[in-house]
Write a protein that holds these residues in place. Structure first.
Motif, PDB file in Angstrom:
ATOM      1  N   UNK A  67      34.305  18.185  19.976  1.00 36.79           N
ATOM      2  CA  UNK A  67      35.182  17.789  21.088  1.00 36.79           C
ATOM      3  C   UNK A  67      36.586  18.334  20.882  1.00 36.79           C
ATOM      4  N   UNK A  68      37.092  18.229  19.676  1.00 40.32           N
ATOM      5  CA  UNK A  68      38.452  18.677  19.409  1.00 40.32           C
ATOM      6  C   UNK A  68      38.541  20.214  19.382  1.00 40.32           C
ATOM      7  N   UNK A  69      37.515  20.869  18.812  1.00 42.95           N
ATOM      8  CA  UNK A  69      37.553  22.335  18.722  1.00 42.95           C
ATOM      9  C   UNK A  69      37.384  22.993  20.080  1.00 42.95           C
ATOM     10  N   UNK A  70      36.850  22.252  21.025  1.00 43.07           N
ATOM     11  CA  UNK A  70      36.684  22.814  22.367  1.00 43.07           C
ATOM     12  C   UNK A  70      37.977  22.779  23.172  1.00 43.07           C
ATOM     13  N   UNK A  71      39.063  22.369  22.529  1.00 39.13           N
ATOM     14  CA  UNK A  71      40.361  22.375  23.195  1.00 39.13           C
ATOM     15  C   UNK A  71      40.818  21.027  23.727  1.00 39.13           C
ATOM     16  N   UNK A  72      40.053  19.974  23.502  1.00 37.64           N
ATOM     17  CA  UNK A  72      40.475  18.641  23.964  1.00 37.64           C
ATOM     18  C   UNK A  72      41.447  18.016  22.959  1.00 37.64           C
ATOM     19  N   UNK A  73      42.528  17.445  23.458  1.00 38.41           N
ATOM     20  CA  UNK A  73      43.453  16.694  22.599  1.00 38.41           C
ATOM     21  C   UNK A  73      43.598  15.248  23.083  1.00 38.41           C
TER      22      UNK A  73
END
Length: 733
Positions: free
Chosen positions: A695-701
């Motif tokens: 989730x985080x590596x896909x660009x979500x913050x």
């Protein structure tokens, strides 16, 4: 000039005497007149003194008056009172006298005659007139011969006693006229009598009366002589005197009879007085005897009282001596008590000083303990494997400890239902004001961190600030609630009850077999057995205090839990309260009435299995701990076949489980699968580690749950949840 003065003797009754005065004024015109009056003293003093005569007093009053001093005071007071009363009466009489005399003077003034007044006070009027005649050398006197009512035309002699007395005793030089109803009846001049008419009769009567009167008034004669009859010589002299010569026999007889009647009357009066005196003497003698009797009785009473007083005095003296001894003893005791009091005060001061020192030392010790507890707690939280939650998260989960979310309240804290990150949880908050709060909190965290078991409630996390432990939420509540069908829930079937009994036996075997030291639940009861959505039971509320303070041997710790397990078995069979349940079951089995005693809301119990459970339960409840059965070799061997008949399998160490319904907090919110490596993100939610990383590596913050920006991307492994999932999956850790 005094020789020309006519003295007119008058009485109090003006109407009675004014005719006498009128006769004098009419027959002695041109002369000087003087109104003469003898005032009789009133008899007030004598009458007043009779009030104090003792004959009218009661006996008790007489006894009281026997005191001479008191009698003397009474007499003195009476004399003063009588004197005052008499004086007042005399003054009143004198005023009345002046008014009467003024009336006579007024009569004289009306016809132009000047008159004077002359009066004297004496008891006897006749004697008073004679006294005035002698004192003032009176030469002419006019007075009444008798009362007006006695007047008649044939009246020719004096009837009034005072007139007779004046006639007999007046000086020879005094010329006297005796008047009745304005008529001259008799006169006397130079000692010679002059009769108005029938001189002989009047003279005889006057002489007889004079003889009797002179006998009464002569002080030289005895009292007996005054009442004796005239002698024969005297009667002969009266009857043969020159005055009687020529008189008829009728006149003689009349004069003689008059004299005899007069003498008899006087004799009767004397006899009456003598008899009255005799009666008075007799009464006085009787009264004197009564007084003597009363005095004798009084003297006897006084002697008796004196004897009684002497005895009481002796008794009082003895009591005084006894009291004196008691007072001495009491004073000695008071002195000893005073010494003891001083000693006690000294000890009290010393005790207060020592207590103050101890209090100071205790305060220092408590401060050190609190600091050590905080330090140990901080150290624990730094190394523990449970996720940490903040106080604000606890407030949010419980809506600031809303009372409507409170499930129950226990000795060391309260239990709330909450929603932590949208996940239902149970939060146990320990009392902050308890001195044992920090240590109790630390002990429970340590114990719950030592082991994991599917039939022990799972700890999700802790909050250091609130001293709170966050547990998984079990929606079906406690076994006690389900047996009582709380909130109208359906009763548990007999199959479910056998599964619950098997789960409890399984977890007890696990706890009692722990190394290096066995664990005792210490407070096993239906209220502390919780049931999840799949009707899997889990133990809660371990008696941590009991566990720490009473490190029992394996036999004692296991046997105490076995007894409680037996009570739960009986409740599962009967659905009844635990009070005296073992005794009731024994009576039922002895009477062969087990079927009637079973809880048939659970369905049709298989009688053989129910009877086996009943006998097993009674063995667990045996009073002698050594006679209670072993859970592994005896209890489990009975329960395991029963569990198999309920259509489920079980392992000794894992207990029952249902893979088709994992707890919701085992599911990853991203993958919607059971997590194998759970981690806690910055938003407080637990995710599968690989899913959160993707989730985080896909660009979500932002947070996958709240869609809010994450403050950081760091994660914390959730070891406790991972252990619970592994145990549920039966994967070795």
């Amino acid at each position: 000039m005094e020789e020309d003065t006519i003295y007119v003797a008058v009485g109090k009754d003006v109407n009675e005497n004014k005719l006498t005065l009128s006769w004098a004024l009419r027959n002695f015109q041109g002369n000087h007149f003087c109104i003469l009056h003898v005032h009789q003293l009133p008899q007030i003093i004598a009458s007043l003194r009779t009030k104090y005569a003792t004959s009218g007093l009661e006996k008790d009053e007489l006894i009281y008056l026997l005191d001479r001093k008191f009698m003397r005071k009474i007499e003195e007071a009476g004399a003063l009172f009588d004197k005052y009363e008499a004086k007042e009466a005399v003054q009143r009489e004198r005023k009345n006298l002046q008014k009467i005399l003024d009336n006579y003077i007024l009569i004289c003034h009306r016809i132009g005659v000047h008159a004077k007044k002359l009066h004297i006070e004496m008891d006897d009027v006749g004697k008073g007139i004679v006294e005035l005649l002698q004192r003032h050398s009176i030469k002419k006197l006019v007075m009444g011969a008798a009362a007006n009512e006695h007047y008649s035309e044939s009246m020719d002699y004096i009837k009034s006693k005072k007139a007779l007395y004046v006639h007999a005793h007046a000086p020879i030089s005094c010329q006297t006229w005796f008047i009745c109803r304005g008529h001259l009846i008799y006169s006397r001049k130079n000692g010679l009598d002059c009769v108005n008419h029938r001189d002989t009769h009047a003279s005889l009567h006057l002489q007889a009366s004079s003889i009797a009167e002179s006998g009464r008034s002569n002080p030289g004669r005895s009292s007996s002589a005054s009442i004796d009859s005239p002698t024969d010589d005297e009667l002969h002299h009266l009857l043969t005197s020159n005055d009687l010569e020529g008189s008829s026999d009728n006149f003689k007889r009349e004069a003689f009879e008059e004299m005899v009647r007069h003498v008899k009357a006087e004799n009767s009066e004397v006899i009456w007085k003598a008899r009255a005196l005799e009666r008075s003497y007799t009464e006085e003698l009787r009264f004197t005897k009564e007084i003597e009797v009363v005095l004798a009785n009084l003297i006897e009473d006084i002697e008796n009282m004196k004897t009684q007083w002497d005895e009481e005095l002796l008794s009082a003296q003895d009591q005084r001596a006894l009291l004196g001894g008691l007072v001495a003893i009491f004073k000695n005791r008071v002195k000893k008590l005073a010494n003891k009091r001083l000693l006690a005060e000294e000890h009290s001061q010393l005790y207060k000083k020592e207590r103050n020192d101890n209090d100071n030392a205790l305060e220092v010790t408590e401060d050190l303990l609190k600091k050590q507890a905080c330090k140990a707690s901080s150290s624990l939280y730094m190394h523990q494997s449970f996720p940490m939650y903040s106080l604000s998260e606890i407030h949010e989960a419980t809506r600031y400890f809303d009372p409507s979310l409170k499930i129950t309240e226990q000795e060391y804290g309260s239990i709330y239902k909450g929603f932590l990150h949208h996940t239902p949880v149970t939060i146990k908050v320990l009392n902050l004001d308890s001195l044992q709060g920090p240590s109790k909190f630390q002990q429970e965290v340590n114990v719950m961190n030592k082991f994991r078991h599917p039939n022990v409630i799972t700890v999700i996390g802790v909050c250091q600030e609130a001293r709170a432990l966050i547990y998984e939420h079990l929606p079906n509540g406690s076994l006690e609630d389900r047996l009582n069908c709380k909130d109208n829930t359906s009763p548990l079937s007999w199959q479910t009850r056998i599964c619950i009994a098997t789960d409890i036996c399984s977890v007890l075997i696990f706890l009692h077999s722990s190394n290096p030291q066995s664990i005792t639940h210490g407070d096993l009861k239906a209220a502390n057995v919780l049931i999840d959505a799949s009707f899997v039971c889990k133990l809660s509320d371990f008696d941590i205090y009991h566990y720490r303070q009473l490190p029992l041997t394996e036999e004692i710790s296991s046997k105490s839990d076995i007894y409680s397990f037996g009570i739960i078995l009986l409740q599962l069979l009967t659905g009844r309260s635990s009070l005296n349940l073992a005794e009731e079951m024994q009576e039922v089995l002895d009477g062969g009435n087990l079927e009637a005693f079973l809880d048939y809301t659970a369905g049709d119990w298989p009688f053989v299995e129910a009877k086996q459970l009943a006998h097993m339960a009674l063995r667990c409840c045996d009073i002698e701990p050594s006679k209670r059965p072993d859970l592994v070799s005896e209890a489990w061997r009975v329960l395991k076949p029963m569990r198999a008949t309920c259509g489920a399998s079980s392992s000794l160490w894992t207990g029952s489980r249902d893979h088709s319904k994992p707890p919701s907090y085992f599911i990853c919110p991203i993958l919607l699968e059971v997590m194998q490596d759970p981690v806690v993100a910055a938003d407080g939610y637990t995710y599968e580690a690989e899913a959160l990383k993707g989730w985080l590596e896909s660009g979500h913050d932002t947070s996958p749950m709240t869609n809010l920006r994450l403050p950081h991307h760091q994660v914390v492994p959730n070891h406790s949840l991972r252990s619970a999932i592994q145990e549920w999956l039966d994967i070795p850790t």
